[in-house]
Design an enzyme around this catalytic site. Structure first.
Site, short mmCIF file in Angstrom:
data_model
loop_
_atom_site.label_atom_id
_atom_site.label_comp_id
_atom_site.label_asym_id
_atom_site.label_seq_id
_atom_site.Cartn_x
_atom_site.Cartn_y
_atom_site.Cartn_z
N TYR A 277 24.25 53.36 83.49
CA TYR A 277 24.75 52.34 82.56
C TYR A 277 26.10 51.80 83.05
O TYR A 277 26.33 50.58 83.08
CB TYR A 277 24.91 53.00 81.19
N HIS B 257 25.61 57.23 68.95
CA HIS B 257 26.94 57.62 69.43
C HIS B 257 27.55 58.64 68.46
O HIS B 257 27.04 58.84 67.37
CB HIS B 257 27.84 56.38 69.51
N LYS C 112 27.22 47.98 84.13
CA LYS C 112 28.31 47.27 83.44
C LYS C 112 29.41 46.85 84.43
O LYS C 112 29.95 45.75 84.34
CB LYS C 112 28.93 48.18 82.36
N SER D 138 32.61 48.24 78.36
CA SER D 138 32.75 49.39 77.47
C SER D 138 33.77 50.38 78.04
O SER D 138 33.88 50.52 79.26
CB SER D 138 31.39 50.08 77.34
N SER D 139 34.47 51.06 77.14
CA SER D 139 35.46 52.05 77.60
C SER D 139 34.78 53.18 78.37
O SER D 139 35.41 53.88 79.15
CB SER D 139 36.23 52.62 76.41
N CYS D 140 33.46 53.37 78.15
CA CYS D 140 32.81 54.52 78.80
C CYS D 140 32.45 54.24 80.26
O CYS D 140 31.82 55.08 80.89
CB CYS D 140 31.64 55.05 77.99
N1 LIG Z 1 28.33 50.51 70.18
C1 LIG Z 1 29.46 50.85 70.77
O1 LIG Z 1 30.09 51.86 70.42
C2 LIG Z 1 30.00 50.01 71.90
C3 LIG Z 1 31.24 50.40 72.45
C4 LIG Z 1 31.74 49.67 73.51
C5 LIG Z 1 31.05 48.58 73.99
N2 LIG Z 1 29.88 48.21 73.45
C6 LIG Z 1 29.17 47.06 74.06
O2 LIG Z 1 28.84 46.08 73.12
C7 LIG Z 1 27.61 45.45 73.49
C8 LIG Z 1 26.66 45.48 72.29
O3 LIG Z 1 26.44 46.85 71.93
P1 LIG Z 1 25.80 47.22 70.52
O4 LIG Z 1 26.30 48.56 70.17
O5 LIG Z 1 25.93 46.09 69.56
O6 LIG Z 1 24.26 47.38 70.94
P2 LIG Z 1 22.95 47.23 70.03
O7 LIG Z 1 23.28 47.44 68.60
O8 LIG Z 1 21.91 48.08 70.67
O9 LIG Z 1 22.55 45.68 70.22
C9 LIG Z 1 22.09 45.20 71.43
C10 LIG Z 1 21.44 43.85 71.21
O10 LIG Z 1 20.92 43.39 72.47
C11 LIG Z 1 19.61 42.90 72.27
N3 LIG Z 1 18.81 43.06 73.49
C12 LIG Z 1 18.67 44.17 74.26
N4 LIG Z 1 17.82 43.93 75.27
C13 LIG Z 1 17.41 42.64 75.14
C14 LIG Z 1 16.52 41.80 75.86
N5 LIG Z 1 15.88 42.25 76.96
N6 LIG Z 1 16.33 40.54 75.44
C15 LIG Z 1 16.95 40.07 74.33
N7 LIG Z 1 17.82 40.82 73.60
C16 LIG Z 1 18.03 42.08 73.99
C17 LIG Z 1 19.05 43.78 71.16
O11 LIG Z 1 17.95 43.14 70.61
P3 LIG Z 1 16.83 43.93 69.79
O12 LIG Z 1 17.34 43.89 68.39
O13 LIG Z 1 15.60 43.15 70.01
O14 LIG Z 1 16.77 45.33 70.34
C18 LIG Z 1 20.27 43.86 70.24
O15 LIG Z 1 20.35 42.72 69.41
C19 LIG Z 1 27.09 46.21 74.71
O16 LIG Z 1 27.40 45.50 75.87
C20 LIG Z 1 27.88 47.51 74.70
O17 LIG Z 1 28.11 48.00 75.99
C21 LIG Z 1 29.33 48.88 72.40
#
Ligand SMILES: NC(=O)c1ccc[n+]([C@@H]2O[C@H](COP(=O)([O-])OP(=O)(O)OC[C@H]3O[C@@H](n4cnc5c(N)ncnc54)[C@H](OP(=O)(O)O)[C@@H]3O)[C@@H](O)[C@H]2O)c1
Length: 311
Positions: free
Chosen positions: A138, A181, A142, A109-111
Site C-alpha cells: 500500500y 483501523h 501511495k 497517508s501518514s502510514c
Molecule cells: N481512513 C483513514 O484513517 C485514512 C488515513 C489517512 C489517509 N487516508 C486516505 O484517504 C483516502 C480515502 O480513504 P477512506 O478511508 O475514505 O477509504 P474508504 O472509506 O474505503 O473509501 C474509498 C472510496 O474509494 C472508492 N473506490 C475504491 N476503489 C475504486 C474503484 N476501483 N473505482 C471507483 N471507486 C473506487 C470506494 O468506492 P466503493 O464505495 O465502491 O468501495 C470508496 O468510495 C485514501 O487515499 C486513504 O489513503 C485515509
C-alpha cells in the site's frame, strides 16, 4: 482560483473521507461537483477514466478513492492493494494531465512514512527509512502517487498536491472485524461491551502506545483549504499534532458510550503494542494558515451516533 461554480470531480465520494468532502463542499456552497459510483466508473479502467475526464473536463480533482484497510487486510491482500491503488491514482493523475486539469488534491497517508521514523514526523522524512512490512505494498503505491504528482508538477508545471492525513475517523467509517483501523475497531469493541453487558474491555498490548487521530471533517476542510492555496511544497501533513495513548482513547470512548458504569480494562500483553509513538509534525500546514478545529469528544459522539444509525 476555486470559485463556487468551479467544476470539481470528487473521486471516492462514498468513502469515509470522500463523503465528508462532499458534505463540506455542499455546506460551503460549491454547486458544480461531479462524481460517479464504481459501477459507472471503475477507476482502475484507464480508458473509462480518460473518456470521463475528457468528456466532463473538471477544473479541480480530489482523489479520495483508494483501496484502504487495516493491518490485517493490508498484509493479506498486498497484490490487490498495490495494483488497485497504482491503477486508480495513475489513471486519474495522467488522464487529468491529458485533459488539461491543473489542480489535483491527492490523499496520501501518514502510514507511508518509514516504520521507525523520528517523531513528530516531518514531510521530509518520506523515503528516509524502511517501510512497515505489513503495509509496504500500500505504501509503495501511495508513494508512487506522491512522486507522480511531484514529477508532473516538475515537468508540466501542474499544481498537484498530496495531503498526508493521520489516522482518520468519523461517519461512514469501516467497522469490519478484520479490516478496520484501530479507532473504529475500539468504538466497535466498546459498543459490544455495552450491548453484551460485559464488565471488562480487553485491549491488545499494554495500552501505552501513542497515536494521533483526526476527525474526518477536518480532513475535508483541509482538502478545500489547500485546493485553493498557492503553495510551493507538494506534500503536506494533515493532523492535530497531538497524540494520546490507546488507554486514553479507550477511557474517553468508554466515558462517552457507557457513561454510568465502571468497566475494567484488561491489557493482553501477549499481543503486540505496535510502534510506540506516531504523530505528525503539522507545522507546515499551520504556517499556511490551516489547523484542525474539531473537539475530540464531540467528534466521537457524532461518530458513535452515525455508527448506531448504520446498524
Ligand atoms: N481512513 C483513514 O484513517 C485514512 C488515513 C489517512 C489517509 N487516508 C486516505 O484517504 C483516502 C480515502 O480513504 P477512506 O478511508 O475514505 O477509504 P474508504 O472509506 O474505503 O473509501 C474509498 C472510496 O474509494 C472508492 N473506490 C475504491 N476503489 C475504486 C474503484 N476501483 N473505482 C471507483 N471507486 C473506487 C470506494 O468506492 P466503493 O464505495 O465502491 O468501495 C470508496 O468510495 C485514501 O487515499 C486513504 O489513503 C485515509
Amino acid at each position: 482560483m476555486l470559485k463556487k461554480n468551479s467544476k470539481i470531480f470528487l473521486a471516492g465520494h462514498g468513502g469515509l473521507v470522500g463523503s465528508a468532502i462532499l458534505r463540506q463542499l455542499k455546506k460551503k456552497g460549491f454547486k458544480n461537483i461531479i462524481f460517479a459510483t464504481r459501477s459507472k466508473l471503475d477507476l482502475t479502467n484507464q480508458q473509462k477514466v480518460t473518456n470521463f475526464l475528457k468528456k466532463n473536463r473538471p477544473k479541480f480533482i480530489i482523489i479520495a478513492a483508494a483501496k484502504v484497510g487495516g493491518i490485517y487486510s493490508n498484509n493479506k491482500y498486498k497484490g490487490e492493494f498495490i495494483y488497485e491503488n497504482l491503477m486508480i491514482q495513475s489513471n486519474l493523475i495522467h488522464s487529468a494531465y491529458l485533459s488539461g486539469v491543473k489542480n489535483i488534491i491527492f490523499l496520501g497517508s501518514s502510514c507511508v512514512y518509514p516504520r521507525l521514523c523520528k517523531q513528530p514526523i516531518k514531510e521530509s522524512y518520506l523515503l528516509q527509512g524502511d517501510l512497515e512490512k505489513t503495509n509496504d505494498a500500500y505504501a509503495i503505491a501511495k508513494i508512487a502517487g506522491i512522486k507522480m504528482c511531484e514529477s508532473y508538477n516538475n515537468q508540466y508545471g501542474t499544481n498537484y498536491k498530496c495531503l498526508m492525513p493521520t489516522n482518520t475517523f468519523g461517519p461512514n467509517d469501516n467497522y469490519h472485524e478484520l479490516n478496520s483501523h484501530f479507532f473504529p475497531a475500539l468504538i466497535r469493541k466498546i459498543h459490544k461491551v455495552k450491548t453484551q453487558n460485559k464488565k471488562n474491555l480487553s485491549l491488545w498490548g499494554n495500552g501505552l502506545a501513542k497515536r494521533e487521530i483526526i476527525y474526518v471533517d477536518d480532513i475535508a476542510r483541509a482538502c478545500i483549504f489547500f485546493m485553493n492555496k498557492k503553495i510551493k511544497e507538494s506534500v503536506i501533513n494533515i493532523g492535530t499534532g497531538k497524540d494520546y495513548t490507546i488507554k486514553d482513547y479507550a477511557k474517553l470512548i468508554l466515558k462517552i458510550i457507557i457513561p454510568n458504569k465502571k468497566i475494567k480494562i484488561i491489557y493482553d500483553l501477549s499481543k503486540p503494542n505496535g510502534t510506540p509513538r506516531k504523530v505528525l509534525d503539522v507545522s507546515l500546514a499551520k504556517r499556511y494558515g490551516w489547523k484542525s478545529k474539531t473537539n475530540l469528544k464531540d467528534a466521537i459522539l457524532k461518530t458513535y451516533k452515525s455508527y448506531l444509525n448504520s446498524k
